[in-house]
Design a protein around this motif. Structure first.
Motif, PDB file in Angstrom:
ATOM      1  N   VAL A 386      47.381 -12.007  25.633  1.00 55.88           N
ATOM      2  CA  VAL A 386      47.233 -12.589  23.899  1.00 55.88           C
ATOM      3  C   VAL A 386      46.297 -12.480  23.415  1.00 55.88           C
ATOM      4  O   VAL A 386      46.160 -11.154  22.355  1.00 55.88           O
ATOM      5  CB  VAL A 386      47.939 -13.836  23.884  1.00 55.88           C
ATOM      6  CG1 VAL A 386      48.117 -13.780  22.283  1.00 55.88           C
ATOM      7  CG2 VAL A 386      49.294 -13.835  24.303  1.00 55.88           C
ATOM      8  N   LYS A 387      45.099 -13.186  24.027  1.00 56.15           N
ATOM      9  CA  LYS A 387      44.148 -12.772  23.489  1.00 56.15           C
ATOM     10  C   LYS A 387      43.123 -11.262  23.181  1.00 56.15           C
ATOM     11  O   LYS A 387      43.264 -10.743  22.508  1.00 56.15           O
ATOM     12  CB  LYS A 387      42.721 -13.210  24.076  1.00 56.15           C
ATOM     13  CG  LYS A 387      43.258 -15.217  23.953  1.00 56.15           C
ATOM     14  CD  LYS A 387      41.753 -15.743  24.399  1.00 56.15           C
ATOM     15  CE  LYS A 387      42.227 -16.969  25.280  1.00 56.15           C
ATOM     16  NZ  LYS A 387      41.333 -17.570  25.521  1.00 56.15           N
ATOM     17  N   THR A 388      43.436 -10.771  24.086  1.00 56.53           N
ATOM     18  CA  THR A 388      42.859  -9.054  24.580  1.00 56.53           C
ATOM     19  C   THR A 388      43.604  -8.293  23.541  1.00 56.53           C
ATOM     20  O   THR A 388      43.197  -7.370  23.234  1.00 56.53           O
ATOM     21  CB  THR A 388      43.085  -8.594  26.322  1.00 56.53           C
ATOM     22  OG1 THR A 388      42.512  -9.461  26.570  1.00 56.53           O
ATOM     23  CG2 THR A 388      42.580  -6.821  26.339  1.00 56.53           C
ATOM     24  N   GLU A 389      44.979  -8.238  23.786  1.00 57.07           N
ATOM     25  CA  GLU A 389      45.442  -7.232  22.601  1.00 57.07           C
ATOM     26  C   GLU A 389      45.723  -8.214  21.241  1.00 57.07           C
ATOM     27  O   GLU A 389      45.156  -7.184  20.175  1.00 57.07           O
ATOM     28  CB  GLU A 389      47.077  -7.871  22.795  1.00 57.07           C
ATOM     29  CG  GLU A 389      48.112  -6.868  22.291  1.00 57.07           C
ATOM     30  CD  GLU A 389      48.636  -7.223  20.881  1.00 57.07           C
ATOM     31  OE1 GLU A 389      48.523  -6.293  20.145  1.00 57.07           O
ATOM     32  OE2 GLU A 389      49.031  -8.473  20.818  1.00 57.07           O
ATOM     33  N   ARG A 390      45.097  -9.391  20.416  1.00 58.95           N
ATOM     34  CA  ARG A 390      44.668  -9.504  19.035  1.00 58.95           C
ATOM     35  C   ARG A 390      43.421  -8.877  19.095  1.00 58.95           C
ATOM     36  O   ARG A 390      42.683  -8.603  18.161  1.00 58.95           O
ATOM     37  CB  ARG A 390      44.746 -10.479  19.170  1.00 58.95           C
ATOM     38  CG  ARG A 390      46.267 -11.204  18.806  1.00 58.95           C
ATOM     39  CD  ARG A 390      46.016 -13.162  18.193  1.00 58.95           C
ATOM     40  NE  ARG A 390      47.810 -13.364  18.260  1.00 58.95           N
ATOM     41  CZ  ARG A 390      48.148 -14.115  18.508  1.00 58.95           C
ATOM     42  NH1 ARG A 390      47.429 -15.266  18.369  1.00 58.95           N
ATOM     43  NH2 ARG A 390      49.759 -14.677  18.711  1.00 58.95           N
ATOM     44  N   LEU A 391      42.442  -9.096  20.585  1.00 56.93           N
ATOM     45  CA  LEU A 391      41.313  -7.909  19.986  1.00 56.93           C
ATOM     46  C   LEU A 391      41.043  -6.930  19.766  1.00 56.93           C
ATOM     47  O   LEU A 391      40.127  -6.318  18.981  1.00 56.93           O
ATOM     48  CB  LEU A 391      39.880  -8.841  20.887  1.00 56.93           C
ATOM     49  CG  LEU A 391      38.675  -8.108  20.720  1.00 56.93           C
ATOM     50  CD1 LEU A 391      37.960  -8.929  20.062  1.00 56.93           C
ATOM     51  CD2 LEU A 391      38.375  -8.728  22.324  1.00 56.93           C
ATOM     52  N   HIS A 392      42.138  -6.040  20.816  1.00 55.09           N
ATOM     53  CA  HIS A 392      42.564  -4.636  20.178  1.00 55.09           C
ATOM     54  C   HIS A 392      42.659  -4.607  19.110  1.00 55.09           C
ATOM     55  O   HIS A 392      41.920  -3.412  18.460  1.00 55.09           O
ATOM     56  CB  HIS A 392      42.943  -3.452  21.320  1.00 55.09           C
ATOM     57  CG  HIS A 392      42.262  -4.039  22.663  1.00 55.09           C
ATOM     58  ND1 HIS A 392      43.542  -3.899  23.633  1.00 55.09           N
ATOM     59  CD2 HIS A 392      41.067  -4.213  23.275  1.00 55.09           C
ATOM     60  CE1 HIS A 392      42.386  -3.513  24.875  1.00 55.09           C
ATOM     61  NE2 HIS A 392      41.058  -3.645  24.503  1.00 55.09           N
ATOM     62  N   ARG A 393      43.590  -4.661  18.534  1.00 48.84           N
ATOM     63  CA  ARG A 393      43.466  -5.011  16.807  1.00 48.84           C
ATOM     64  C   ARG A 393      42.858  -5.406  16.783  1.00 48.84           C
ATOM     65  O   ARG A 393      42.451  -4.302  14.883  1.00 48.84           O
ATOM     66  CB  ARG A 393      45.170  -5.618  16.644  1.00 48.84           C
ATOM     67  CG  ARG A 393      46.315  -4.856  17.180  1.00 48.84           C
ATOM     68  CD  ARG A 393      47.172  -6.137  17.841  1.00 48.84           C
ATOM     69  NE  ARG A 393      47.926  -6.679  16.038  1.00 48.84           N
ATOM     70  CZ  ARG A 393      49.057  -8.105  16.087  1.00 48.84           C
ATOM     71  NH1 ARG A 393      48.731  -8.367  17.224  1.00 48.84           N
ATOM     72  NH2 ARG A 393      49.119  -8.148  14.683  1.00 48.84           N
ATOM     73  N   LEU A 394      42.075  -5.826  15.877  1.00 48.76           N
ATOM     74  CA  LEU A 394      41.083  -6.554  14.962  1.00 48.76           C
ATOM     75  C   LEU A 394      39.740  -5.301  15.326  1.00 48.76           C
ATOM     76  O   LEU A 394      39.288  -5.000  14.105  1.00 48.76           O
ATOM     77  CB  LEU A 394      40.738  -7.624  15.488  1.00 48.76           C
ATOM     78  CG  LEU A 394      39.473  -8.841  14.402  1.00 48.76           C
ATOM     79  CD1 LEU A 394      40.288  -9.437  14.129  1.00 48.76           C
ATOM     80  CD2 LEU A 394      38.609  -8.815  15.413  1.00 48.76           C
ATOM     81  N   GLN A 395      39.605  -5.193  16.389  1.00 48.43           N
ATOM     82  CA  GLN A 395      38.206  -4.210  16.939  1.00 48.43           C
ATOM     83  C   GLN A 395      38.829  -3.097  15.917  1.00 48.43           C
ATOM     84  O   GLN A 395      38.126  -2.143  15.980  1.00 48.43           O
ATOM     85  CB  GLN A 395      38.328  -3.918  18.241  1.00 48.43           C
ATOM     86  CG  GLN A 395      37.227  -5.669  18.427  1.00 48.43           C
ATOM     87  CD  GLN A 395      36.609  -5.532  20.319  1.00 48.43           C
ATOM     88  OE1 GLN A 395      37.273  -4.655  21.174  1.00 48.43           O
ATOM     89  NE2 GLN A 395      35.731  -6.258  19.826  1.00 48.43           N
ATOM     90  N   ALA A 396      39.965  -2.150  15.980  1.00 46.49           N
ATOM     91  CA  ALA A 396      40.403  -1.197  15.661  1.00 46.49           C
ATOM     92  C   ALA A 396      40.021  -0.721  14.305  1.00 46.49           C
ATOM     93  O   ALA A 396      39.824  -0.294  13.157  1.00 46.49           O
ATOM     94  CB  ALA A 396      41.827  -1.223  16.227  1.00 46.49           C
ATOM     95  N   LEU A 397      40.878  -2.177  13.398  1.00 46.49           N
ATOM     96  CA  LEU A 397      40.284  -2.120  12.302  1.00 46.49           C
ATOM     97  C   LEU A 397      39.199  -2.590  12.244  1.00 46.49           C
ATOM     98  O   LEU A 397      38.232  -1.704  10.814  1.00 46.49           O
ATOM     99  CB  LEU A 397      41.146  -3.612  11.374  1.00 46.49           C
ATOM    100  CG  LEU A 397      41.250  -3.582  10.045  1.00 46.49           C
ATOM    101  CD1 LEU A 397      41.576  -2.256   9.401  1.00 46.49           C
ATOM    102  CD2 LEU A 397      41.729  -5.510   9.893  1.00 46.49           C
TER     103      LEU A 397
END
Ligand code: SAH
Ligand code: SF4
Ligand code: F3S
Length: 476
Positions: A386-397
Motif C-alpha cells: 500500500v505504501k509503495t503504491e501510494r508513493l508511486h501515485r504521489l511521486q507521479a503528481l
C-alpha cells in the motif's frame, strides 16, 4: 532536515594542501541531511590541528568517520553494511602493520550508541551530533583494541563554543556556496520522527557568532549561504542587545554583509512561519525565492496523529501569504505516505493539497517506523504494498508539477551562481534563484564562483539548460 543528497552547499572534496607522508589522514563519509554535511566539515576542522588532512579514500586513511543518519530504517542500515566493509579494511591494514581508527558519528551513533558497541565491535569511537568537538581526545584515547569509547550527551552550546573559530578553520570554504548551522535540535516531537531524540532540545546560536561565521565564509569566496536548522524558522538566538532575534531579523542582518549575494534557509516548520519572515521574502532581494516548507500530509486527521500542530487549511493560508509577499516563490515540501491509519481518503487529501499548492520540487517517503517514536507501535500500520503504491501515485503528481515549473522558466533570464564544473571543458553548472541546477555549454571556466545572467533555453525534469545572456538581451 531531509535526508537527501545535498543540492545546496559544499562538495565534500578533500582539502588542500596535498598530504605528506608524515601527516595523518582522515576520511569522512556523510549520510543524511545538510546539517550532517556541515558537521562533517567541522569534524575535519577539529582534527586539523592534530595533524589530520582529509583524504578521498578510506584505504589511505588512519581515521575513518561515518557521519550517520537515523531518519528512516534504510538510512540507518547503510551504516552497518559500511562497517562490514571497514572491518575487512581494518584487517587488511593490520596485516600490513598499519592502524585504522573507526569512528561513528551523527544520529545513529546518538540513537544506538550502546547497541552499536555490541553489534559492531570494529568501531573504536561513537560520538553524537553534539559531542564531536571532543574527537581529538577520543582519537588519542582510542586504538587499544578495547570496547568503543562512547560520547553521546547533549551540550549543544559547548559544541559551538569549542569548535575552531571560523577564521582559524583550515578549509573555511570549498566553493561559492556554503551551509551555516544556526539552530539545532527540535522540541516538536512529531510522532514519526527521531530528530528530537538524536539532536536533543532546540538551541539557537547567538547572532554575533553567526554573523562572524558568515563574514569569514564571504572572505573565503562564498557568495551564497544556506542557514541550517532542523526547525530553522524557530530560530531565537540572542542579538547584540541581549534580546531574542527571529529568523527574519537575522536574515536582514546578514543581508547587510557586502559580498554575500544570496541567502537561503532550511528546514522550516509551518507553525514557525511568522509575519516577519514572510515579509522578508518580499523585501530582501538577497533572500532567494525558494521555500522548503514540509507539510507531510494533506489530511487533518493524519496531521493530528502526526502531532504536526496545524491543519491543511493553516498550511494553505501560509502558502497564500508567502505568494502574496513574493509571487514567484518556488515551493518545496516533504511528504510521508502510509502513516499508521492513513486511509485512501486521507491519501487523496494529500494529493488534493499538492494540486492546490503546485510545488516546484518535493521529497516523499514511505512511512518508516522508528524505534522509540510513538507512531512506531500504533495500530493501523500499513502493508508495504500500500505504501509503495501510494508513493508511486504521489511521486507521479509531484514530478509532473516540478517538470511543469521547470518548463515555465524557458525563455526567462535568470541570475545563475556557477558552483560546479561540468564533465567536459566548457561545461559549467550553476544554480538558479529557484535552486534548480542550470547547465551551460561552451562557457569560460572563469565564470566559476560568479553570478551571471542566463537565458533559459529548456526546462527538463530536474534541471534547466541555458546560455549566457548577452547584454542586449531583454531582462525577464
Ligand atoms: N524538521 C523538518 C523535517 C525533518 S526530517 C520538518 O519538521 O518538516 C526530514 C523529513 O524526513 C521529514 O520532513 C519527513 O518527511 C521525513 N521523515 C521523518 N521521519 C520519517 C519516518 N519515520 N518515516 C518516513 N519519513 C520520515
Ligand atoms: Fe522531526 Fe517534527 Fe521536529 Fe521536524 S518538527 S525535526 S519532523 S519532530
Ligand atoms: Fe539529519 Fe538524519 Fe539526523 S536527517 S538530523 S542526519 S537523523
Amino acid at each position: 532536515m531531509s535526508e537527501r543528497t545535498p543540492s545546496a552547499g559544499t562538495a565534500p572534496e578533500p582539502s588542500s594542501p596535498e598530504p605528506s607522508a608524515s601527516q595523518k589522514k582522515i576520511f569522512i563519509k556523510t549520510y543524511g541531511c545538510q546539517m550532517n554535511v556541515y558537521d562533517s566539515a567541522r569534524m575535519a576542522d577539529v582534527m586539523a590541528p592534530e595533524g589530520y588532512v582529509e583524504t578521498a579514500s578510506p584505504e589511505d586513511a588512519d581515521l575513518v568517520i561515518l557521519n550517520t543518519c537515523h531518519i528512516r530504517e534504510k538510512a540507518a542500515e547503510k551504516v552497518y553494511s559500511e562497517l562490514g566493509r571497514l572491518r575487512e579494511l581494518k584487517a587488511e591494514k593490520a596485516v600490513r602493520g598499519e592502524g585504522l581508527v573507526i569512528g561513528v558519528a551523527g544520529c545513529v551513533a546518538q540513537a544506538e550508541g550502546n547497541e552499536m558497541r555490541r553489534r559492531a565491535p570494529v568501531v573504536d569511537i561513537i560520538v553524537g551530533p553534539q559531542t564531536y568537538h571532543r574527537l581529538p581526545d577520543l582519537v588519542a584515547r582510542s586504538g587499544n583494541g578495547g570496547p568503543a569509547l562512547v560520547e553521546t550527551e547533549f551540550p549543544a552550546e559547548d559544541k559551538f563554543e569549542s569548535l575552531p573559530a571560523p577564521e582559524r578553520r583550515k578549509t573555511v570554504a570549498r566553493g561559492p556556496t556554503a551551509f551555516l548551522t544556526i539552530q539545532e535540535g527540535c522540541d516538536k516531537f512529531c510522532t514519526f520522527c527521531v530528530v528530537p531524540y538524536t539532536r536533543g532540545a532546540e538551541f539557537s546560536r547567538p547572532v554575533s557568532r553567526i554573523a562572524d561565521e558568515a563574514r569569514a565564509l564571504v572572505e573565503a569566496g562564498v557568495r551564497e549561504i544556506t542557514l541550517l536548522g532542523q526547525n530553522v524558522n524557530a530560530y531565537h538566538g540572542e542579538d547584540a542587545s541581549g534580546r531574542s532575534s527571529s529568523l527574519g531579523a537575522l536574515v536582514r542582518e546578514l543581508a547587510a554583509i557586502d559580498g554575500l549575494d544570496r541567502i537561503r534557509y532550511t528546514t522550516s516548520h509551518p507553525r514557525d512561519m511568522d509575519d516577519e519572515l514572510i515579509s522578508a521574502h518580499g523585501e530582501i532581494g538577497k533572500l532567494m525565492p525558494y521555500l522548503h516548507l514540509p507539510v507531510q500530509s494533506g489530511s487533518d486527521a493524519i496531521l493530528d496523529q502526526m502531532n504536526r500542530q496545524h491543519t491543511a487549511e493553516f498550511y494553505l493560508r501560509i502558502v497564500e501569504r508567502i505568494r502574496a509577499a513574493r509571487p514567484d516563490i518556488a515551493l518545496s515540501s516533504d511528504f510521508i505516505v502510509g502513516f499508521p491509519g492513513e486511509t485512501e481518503a486521507d491519501f487523496e487529501a494529500t494529493l488534493a493539497l499538492i494540486r492546490e499548492v503546485r510545488y516546484a520540487q518535493a521529497y516523499s517517503f514511505k512511512y518508516s517506523p522508528r524505534p522509540g517514536t510513538p507512531a512506531a507501535t500504533r495500530d493501523g500500520q500499513l502493508p508495504e504494498e500500500v505504501k509503495t503504491e501510494r508513493l508511486h501515485r504521489l511521486q507521479a503528481l509531484l514530478s509532473e508539477q516540478s517538470e511543469a515549473f521547470n518548463k515555465s522558466l524557458a525563455g526567462k533570464r535568470l541570475p545563475v551562481l556557477f558552483d560546479r564544473r561540468g564533465r567536459a571543458p566548457g561545461q559549467l553548472v550553476g544554480r538558479s534563484p529557484y535552486l534548480q541546477p542550470v547547465h551551460l555549454d561552451g562557457v569560460s571556466a572563469d565564470l566559476f564562483g560568479q553570478i551571471a545572467d542566463v537565458v533559459i533555453e529548456e526546462g527538463l525534469a530536474n534541471s534547466l539548460r541555458g546560455r549566457l545572456a548577452t547584454s542586449e538581451a531583454a531582462p525577464a
